[in-house]
Design a protein around this motif. Structure first.
Motif, PDB file in Angstrom:
ATOM      1  N   ALA A 236     -52.322 -26.143  50.239  1.00 19.59           N
ATOM      2  CA  ALA A 236     -52.639 -24.729  50.405  1.00 19.59           C
ATOM      3  C   ALA A 236     -51.388 -23.868  50.280  1.00 19.59           C
ATOM      4  N   VAL A 237     -50.274 -24.337  50.838  1.00 17.13           N
ATOM      5  CA  VAL A 237     -49.023 -23.573  50.743  1.00 17.13           C
ATOM      6  C   VAL A 237     -48.528 -23.550  49.300  1.00 17.13           C
ATOM      7  N   VAL A 238     -48.601 -24.696  48.625  1.00 14.50           N
ATOM      8  CA  VAL A 238     -48.180 -24.758  47.223  1.00 14.50           C
ATOM      9  C   VAL A 238     -49.029 -23.811  46.374  1.00 14.50           C
ATOM     10  N   ALA A 239     -50.335 -23.784  46.637  1.00 18.74           N
ATOM     11  CA  ALA A 239     -51.213 -22.867  45.900  1.00 18.74           C
ATOM     12  C   ALA A 239     -50.812 -21.419  46.131  1.00 18.74           C
ATOM     13  N   GLY A 240     -50.439 -21.082  47.351  1.00 18.12           N
ATOM     14  CA  GLY A 240     -49.983 -19.731  47.649  1.00 18.12           C
ATOM     15  C   GLY A 240     -48.700 -19.397  46.907  1.00 18.12           C
ATOM     16  N   ARG A 257     -43.586 -25.024  38.750  1.00 15.23           N
ATOM     17  CA  ARG A 257     -44.430 -26.195  38.446  1.00 15.23           C
ATOM     18  C   ARG A 257     -43.581 -27.379  37.991  1.00 15.23           C
ATOM     19  N   GLU A 258     -42.610 -27.119  37.109  1.00 14.59           N
ATOM     20  CA  GLU A 258     -41.785 -28.217  36.598  1.00 14.59           C
ATOM     21  C   GLU A 258     -40.985 -28.869  37.717  1.00 14.59           C
ATOM     22  N   LEU A 259     -40.408 -28.047  38.584  1.00 20.11           N
ATOM     23  CA  LEU A 259     -39.657 -28.604  39.706  1.00 20.11           C
ATOM     24  C   LEU A 259     -40.575 -29.324  40.688  1.00 20.11           C
ATOM     25  N   SER A 260     -41.789 -28.821  40.847  1.00 19.14           N
ATOM     26  CA  SER A 260     -42.734 -29.448  41.768  1.00 19.14           C
ATOM     27  C   SER A 260     -43.135 -30.843  41.294  1.00 19.14           C
ATOM     28  N   ARG A 261     -43.232 -31.027  39.983  1.00 17.19           N
ATOM     29  CA  ARG A 261     -43.545 -32.367  39.463  1.00 17.19           C
ATOM     30  C   ARG A 261     -42.474 -33.371  39.892  1.00 17.19           C
ATOM     31  N   ARG A 262     -41.213 -32.952  39.819  1.00 21.45           N
ATOM     32  CA  ARG A 262     -40.125 -33.844  40.246  1.00 21.45           C
ATOM     33  C   ARG A 262     -40.157 -34.051  41.757  1.00 21.45           C
ATOM     34  N   GLN A 263     -40.466 -32.994  42.500  1.00 21.93           N
ATOM     35  CA  GLN A 263     -40.549 -33.143  43.953  1.00 21.93           C
ATOM     36  C   GLN A 263     -41.655 -34.111  44.342  1.00 21.93           C
ATOM     37  N   LEU A 264     -42.752 -34.071  43.618  1.00 27.49           N
ATOM     38  CA  LEU A 264     -43.867 -34.969  43.923  1.00 27.49           C
ATOM     39  C   LEU A 264     -43.446 -36.422  43.714  1.00 27.49           C
ATOM     40  N   SER A 274     -50.325 -39.772  51.064  1.00 29.20           N
ATOM     41  CA  SER A 274     -51.400 -40.682  50.693  1.00 29.20           C
ATOM     42  C   SER A 274     -51.708 -40.512  49.210  1.00 29.20           C
ATOM     43  N   ALA A 275     -52.449 -41.447  48.655  1.00 26.41           N
ATOM     44  CA  ALA A 275     -52.842 -41.347  47.255  1.00 26.41           C
ATOM     45  C   ALA A 275     -53.663 -40.084  47.018  1.00 26.41           C
ATOM     46  N   ALA A 276     -54.516 -39.753  47.980  1.00 25.75           N
ATOM     47  CA  ALA A 276     -55.348 -38.553  47.830  1.00 25.75           C
ATOM     48  C   ALA A 276     -54.497 -37.289  47.839  1.00 25.75           C
ATOM     49  N   GLN A 277     -53.486 -37.231  48.703  1.00 24.15           N
ATOM     50  CA  GLN A 277     -52.603 -36.063  48.742  1.00 24.15           C
ATOM     51  C   GLN A 277     -51.820 -35.925  47.434  1.00 24.15           C
ATOM     52  N   GLN A 278     -51.324 -37.046  46.928  1.00 25.33           N
ATOM     53  CA  GLN A 278     -50.584 -37.001  45.663  1.00 25.33           C
ATOM     54  C   GLN A 278     -51.472 -36.501  44.529  1.00 25.33           C
ATOM     55  N   ALA A 279     -52.707 -37.005  44.479  1.00 27.52           N
ATOM     56  CA  ALA A 279     -53.611 -36.603  43.404  1.00 27.52           C
ATOM     57  C   ALA A 279     -53.947 -35.124  43.492  1.00 27.52           C
ATOM     58  N   ARG A 283     -52.996 -32.290  40.632  1.00 29.09           N
ATOM     59  CA  ARG A 283     -53.990 -31.434  39.957  1.00 29.09           C
ATOM     60  C   ARG A 283     -53.621 -29.964  40.104  1.00 29.09           C
ATOM     61  N   LEU A 284     -53.168 -29.593  41.289  1.00 28.38           N
ATOM     62  CA  LEU A 284     -52.797 -28.213  41.542  1.00 28.38           C
ATOM     63  C   LEU A 284     -51.620 -27.778  40.688  1.00 28.38           C
ATOM     64  N   ILE A 285     -50.604 -28.635  40.619  1.00 30.27           N
ATOM     65  CA  ILE A 285     -49.388 -28.318  39.878  1.00 30.27           C
ATOM     66  C   ILE A 285     -49.665 -28.224  38.391  1.00 30.27           C
TER      67      ILE A 285
END
Length: 287
Positions: A236-240, A257-264, A274-279, A283-285
């Motif tokens: 929710a925070v990332v979406a904001g 978004r590009e930096l968030s992919r590396r952070q993930l 968890s796997a669900a949180q990562q997925a 999807r959001l990013i």
């Protein structure tokens, strides 16, 4: 006591102003400084015991070991214009320049190598204080490797061997870790100002966060130091964040978004999500 060859510096800029005094303080004899700007050579030589400011050809003639500390694009031309002798040792201090820039010295029978401190030299006095503990990339012919490692250890540096052919990628990595941090901070300052906060306060407010993050990375590694909503799986925070940045302009959101992919990826390495949180975050990013 092992022999310490007499040293000359060709180029009296910021790197030489940091490295030459450190070598002299460690007992390595810096005999001469040569520069196209004689006033620079005089100023540096005056700071060193028993050192002379000389024309470049004479400076080379005085020394067994010569550091070429000119700008990168001047290395090959400078070396080609100077007289070399068999058995001399010639180094450049560029991270990106191949050793073939020293071919004129090699052709005369000199041993050649590279000695690149992984440090910034914006301010020579500050850089000199930081040399101890700084890593230094060494690429050299076999007869020169051991001497350069000993020299590095004597001034408190941490030498490592640079594989032949790796300079461009190595130098790119070094730039990502140094000057590219400024690009990141510039983006942060732009977003800060776009949010209506005083632009003149941005850097002062944000730099402590950067320092704290770097200190944590040193202590716990990159994945261990990760903080923020991605490390917690807080979609929710990332979406904001993305919504606010998109409103400022698509380039801001794309950068995030590009930096968030590396952070993930780092968060996954840390085993925090968890796997669900990562997925869900992926999807959001990528949406």
């Amino acid at each position: 006591m092992q022999h310490r060859p007499g040293i000359a510096f060709i180029g009296a800029g910021r790197l030489a102003q940091s490295l030459a005094p450190a070598l002299a303080a460690a007992g390595w004899p810096v005999l001469a400084v040569g520069s196209r700007r004689n006033e620079s050579a005089l100023a540096l030589a005056a700071r060193l015991p028993d050192c002379q400011a000389l024309p470049m050809a004479q400076a080379v003639a005085t020394a067994e070991l010569v550091f070429i500390t000119t700008p990168d694009d001047a290395i090959a031309g400078t070396v080609a214009a100077l007289p070399w002798r068999r058995g001399q040792m010639v180094l450049h201090c560029s991270g990106a320049t191949a050793l073939d820039a020293l071919d004129a010295a090699r052709a005369a029978g000199a041993l050649v190598g590279g000695f690149h401190p992984l440090q910034i030299f914006s301010d020579p006095e500050t850089a000199r204080a930081l040399l101890a503990g700084t890593s230094v990339a060494i690429e050299a012919e076999a007869g020169l490797q051991a001497l350069l490692h000993r020299l590095a250890h004597d001034i408190g540096m941490k030498p490592f061997a640079l594989p032949p052919g790796s300079r461009a990628a190595y130098h790119a990595a070094a730039n990502l870790a140094a000057s590219f941090l400024l690009s990141m901070l510039d983006e942060a300052c732009q977003v800060w100002a776009a949010a209506g906060l005083p632009a003149e306060q941005a850097l002062e407010a944000l730099l402590p966060l950067s320092r704290g993050t770097l200190a944590a990375a040193q202590q716990r590694g990159l994945a261990g130091a990760l903080s923020g909503p991605i490390s917690r799986g807080d979609a929710a925070v990332v979406a904001g964040h993305l919504q606010a940045l998109q409103a400022m302009g698509p380039a801001h959101a794309a950068f995030y978004r590009e930096l968030s992919r590396r952070q993930l990826l780092l968060a996954a390495q840390a085993g925090r999500l968890s796997a669900a949180q990562q997925a869900a975050l992926a999807r959001l990013i990528d949406d």
